[in-house]
Design a protein around this motif. Structure first.
Motif, mmCIF file in Angstrom:
data_model
loop_
_atom_site.group_PDB
_atom_site.id
_atom_site.type_symbol
_atom_site.label_atom_id
_atom_site.label_comp_id
_atom_site.label_asym_id
_atom_site.label_seq_id
_atom_site.Cartn_x
_atom_site.Cartn_y
_atom_site.Cartn_z
ATOM 1 N N ARG B 102 -14.662 1.463 9.161
ATOM 2 C CA ARG B 102 -13.229 1.440 8.920
ATOM 3 C C ARG B 102 -12.573 2.793 9.166
ATOM 4 O O ARG B 102 -11.428 2.862 9.583
ATOM 5 C CB ARG B 102 -12.945 0.960 7.493
ATOM 6 N N GLU B 179 0.508 0.599 -4.073
ATOM 7 C CA GLU B 179 0.387 -0.805 -4.467
ATOM 8 C C GLU B 179 1.139 -1.083 -5.755
ATOM 9 O O GLU B 179 1.381 -2.231 -6.092
ATOM 10 C CB GLU B 179 -1.083 -1.159 -4.700
ATOM 11 N N GLY B 206 -9.928 1.889 -3.871
ATOM 12 C CA GLY B 206 -9.665 1.667 -5.298
ATOM 13 C C GLY B 206 -8.242 2.010 -5.719
ATOM 14 O O GLY B 206 -7.885 1.860 -6.875
ATOM 15 N N LEU B 227 4.372 -2.524 1.184
ATOM 16 C CA LEU B 227 3.942 -3.260 2.366
ATOM 17 C C LEU B 227 3.678 -4.710 1.996
ATOM 18 O O LEU B 227 2.662 -5.287 2.379
ATOM 19 C CB LEU B 227 2.693 -2.598 2.974
ATOM 20 N N GLY B 228 4.610 -5.276 1.246
ATOM 21 C CA GLY B 228 4.551 -6.701 0.988
ATOM 22 C C GLY B 228 3.724 -7.100 -0.207
ATOM 23 O O GLY B 228 3.139 -6.262 -0.887
ATOM 24 N N ARG B 230 0.948 -8.903 -0.490
ATOM 25 C CA ARG B 230 -0.508 -8.977 -0.428
ATOM 26 C C ARG B 230 -1.106 -7.575 -0.582
ATOM 27 O O ARG B 230 -0.516 -6.589 -0.171
ATOM 28 C CB ARG B 230 -0.947 -9.612 0.904
ATOM 29 N N ILE B 231 -2.293 -7.507 -1.186
ATOM 30 C CA ILE B 231 -2.980 -6.222 -1.340
ATOM 31 C C ILE B 231 -3.668 -5.912 -0.015
ATOM 32 O O ILE B 231 -4.589 -6.625 0.384
ATOM 33 C CB ILE B 231 -4.061 -6.323 -2.430
ATOM 34 N N LEU B 232 -3.243 -4.847 0.648
ATOM 35 C CA LEU B 232 -3.856 -4.510 1.931
ATOM 36 C C LEU B 232 -5.036 -3.574 1.740
ATOM 37 O O LEU B 232 -5.014 -2.708 0.866
ATOM 38 C CB LEU B 232 -2.822 -3.848 2.846
ATOM 39 N N ARG B 233 -6.048 -3.747 2.557
ATOM 40 C CA ARG B 233 -7.106 -2.757 2.602
ATOM 41 C C ARG B 233 -6.516 -1.424 3.050
ATOM 42 O O ARG B 233 -5.480 -1.383 3.721
ATOM 43 C CB ARG B 233 -8.151 -3.173 3.630
ATOM 44 N N ASP B 235 -7.358 0.637 5.405
ATOM 45 C CA ASP B 235 -7.168 0.801 6.859
ATOM 46 C C ASP B 235 -5.976 -0.029 7.349
ATOM 47 O O ASP B 235 -5.175 0.438 8.167
ATOM 48 C CB ASP B 235 -8.450 0.465 7.644
ATOM 49 N N THR B 236 -5.830 -1.223 6.811
ATOM 50 C CA THR B 236 -4.696 -2.064 7.204
ATOM 51 C C THR B 236 -3.370 -1.412 6.825
ATOM 52 O O THR B 236 -2.415 -1.416 7.613
ATOM 53 C CB THR B 236 -4.784 -3.438 6.515
ATOM 54 N N LEU B 239 -2.429 1.474 9.234
ATOM 55 C CA LEU B 239 -1.980 1.042 10.559
ATOM 56 C C LEU B 239 -0.667 0.308 10.499
ATOM 57 O O LEU B 239 0.185 0.477 11.360
ATOM 58 C CB LEU B 239 -3.048 0.159 11.163
ATOM 59 N N ALA B 240 -0.498 -0.504 9.468
ATOM 60 C CA ALA B 240 0.759 -1.238 9.339
ATOM 61 C C ALA B 240 1.923 -0.262 9.153
ATOM 62 O O ALA B 240 2.983 -0.416 9.759
ATOM 63 C CB ALA B 240 0.670 -2.202 8.159
#
Lengths: 269, 269
Positions: B102, B179, B206, B227-228, B230-233, B235-236, B239-240
């Motif tokens: 990742r 988050e 974490g 970023l919305g 949903r919980i993004l990883r 790396d996501t 990039l997002a």
């Protein structure tokens, strides 16, 4: 750490979150298969009485208690709804399949970024012979479980691009991520869309064939969009376009973090 | 396929594109090291007379002719400028390092998405002991070569988050991908920024520690963005956020595909 549940009593938060196919309702019992039973018992080291969150894409998210474990099975007693089912963005991703690690990555990221349908489409220059849809589906489900969405993406069987566009329902706009031709910057293109369902379409590493691109550009439901002056890899383009659409027209545009119940602690332990 | 060069004569397009450190100007000679000489000769099977595009982040992009090959070396004669150096977005990515595949992926994608600085920052819950900066740099350079940017990202040595923010130049806004806490949707936050340099900051898998997050939120140059739902990883999220900033405030907002010279054919052969 304890949280207040819907009924006000203190309760430990679920230790993990799983997608299941069974109906979910108070009093329902859900059985897990061998692999998942093993995962809960031997990887997460859960025990009878521990809680797991469940969702099936229809009935919202529920809390369930582990009430039996055996060799290769686990039974869960569903008791409380944590979240009702709620509408999610109607956003499809059509992408020309790419090589192994990158295609896994696309399935994972598409789930996190809220794609409702993920559909491998075969273009002229697609050089991937076989798509393991089961593996992609497993990646997408795992990502959906982790990112706390209430559905999993519908992972479709690969189809040929010309067949897909021939059978297309014209009320769904295709945002075509094109490296060449008359493109509009993605932010301007998304701002100019009439409200309605959308699909993002990305090509293979070699790009679309010239006549393929010409054919797409003639379709009334296709809007070619640009993702800047750098040439993006196919996986980057897919992820970037999904993120931009969500930020501008999807469910990132309206806050959202507060809509989530507490789930994972930010503190270790 | 032939293209018109700057002087109007037909010329084969470069077969590949390499980042070098040497100055680039008409008449300059550039020598490649063993690894790259091997790559040109034995992987790409290039020969004397074949053309290669070169860039160094300062002098624009140049066309060079292979004029000598030997065991472990290759010499290139630089003759024509293909593109002048041009301004690029001033966009930093600060990210808490994550595990191997990742983190490689973040370096690659950050280069494609136009980050000018890529900086691993160590947060309380960062559980990666050692960051192989040389490997990240190699990934970023390879991505920069492929995506046709005129620079490579400045890949910095890892530093502690509190040290980084203590030494921060306050005219650079930090878009904090958080988050939790009071966040603004990223599109609204970017639209509301005063013009100026930006850094995106993402936490480890974490999340940030509570007091870390509280400390960040007190800094006048930090803008928390969402970023919305949903919980993004990690790396996501990185990039997002890069893609959204480029689409809304960076060089994706102003077309761009036409600014590129022809380079790779979309047709095979």
């Amino acid at each position: 750490m304890t949280i207040e549940t819907e009924t006000g009593s203190p309760e430990a938060p679920p230790k993990t979150r799983l997608h299941v196919d069974e109906p979910l309702a108070a009093g329902a019992t859900v059985g897990l298969d061998h692999e998942r039973a093993h995962y809960l018992r031997h990887v997460l080291r859960l025990d009878r009485g521990d809680r797991v969150a469940l969702f099936n894409g229809r009935d919202g998210e529920w809390s369930a208690r582990i009430d039996g474990f055996g060799k290769g099975w686990c039974s869960l007693a569903v008791d409380r709804q944590r979240r009702p089912q709620a509408p999610e963005p109607d956003l499809w991703l059509l992408f020309a399949p790419i090589k192994r690690t990158r295609i896994d990555f696309v399935a994972e990221k598409a789930a996190e970024l809220g794609a409702s349908v993920v559909w491998p489409v075969l273009t002229r220059h697609t050089d991937v012979a076989r798509v393991n849809v089961d593996r992609l589906r497993a990646n997408a489900i795992e990502a959906a479980e982790q990112c706390e969405r209430l559905t999993v993406p519908d992972l479709r069987e690969p189809a040929k691009l010309d067949q897909v566009t021939r059978d297309w329902s014209s009320d769904r706009t295709i945002l075509l991520c094109a490296e060449a031709g008359p493109v509009k910057p993605i932010a301007a293109a998304v701002a100019g869309l009439k409200p309605g369902p959308v699909a993002i379409l990305t090509g293979p590493e070699g790009g679309f064939a010239k006549d393929e691109l010409d054919g797409l550009l003639k379709l009334p439901f296709v809007v070619p969009v640009g993702l800047g002056p750098r040439i993006l890899r196919a996986d980057t383009a897919a992820l970037a376009a999904l993120a931009c659409w969500q930020a501008l027209a999807g469910d990132w545009a309206t806050g959202g973090a507060d809509a989530r119940p507490p789930f994972r602690s930010q503190e270790p332990g």
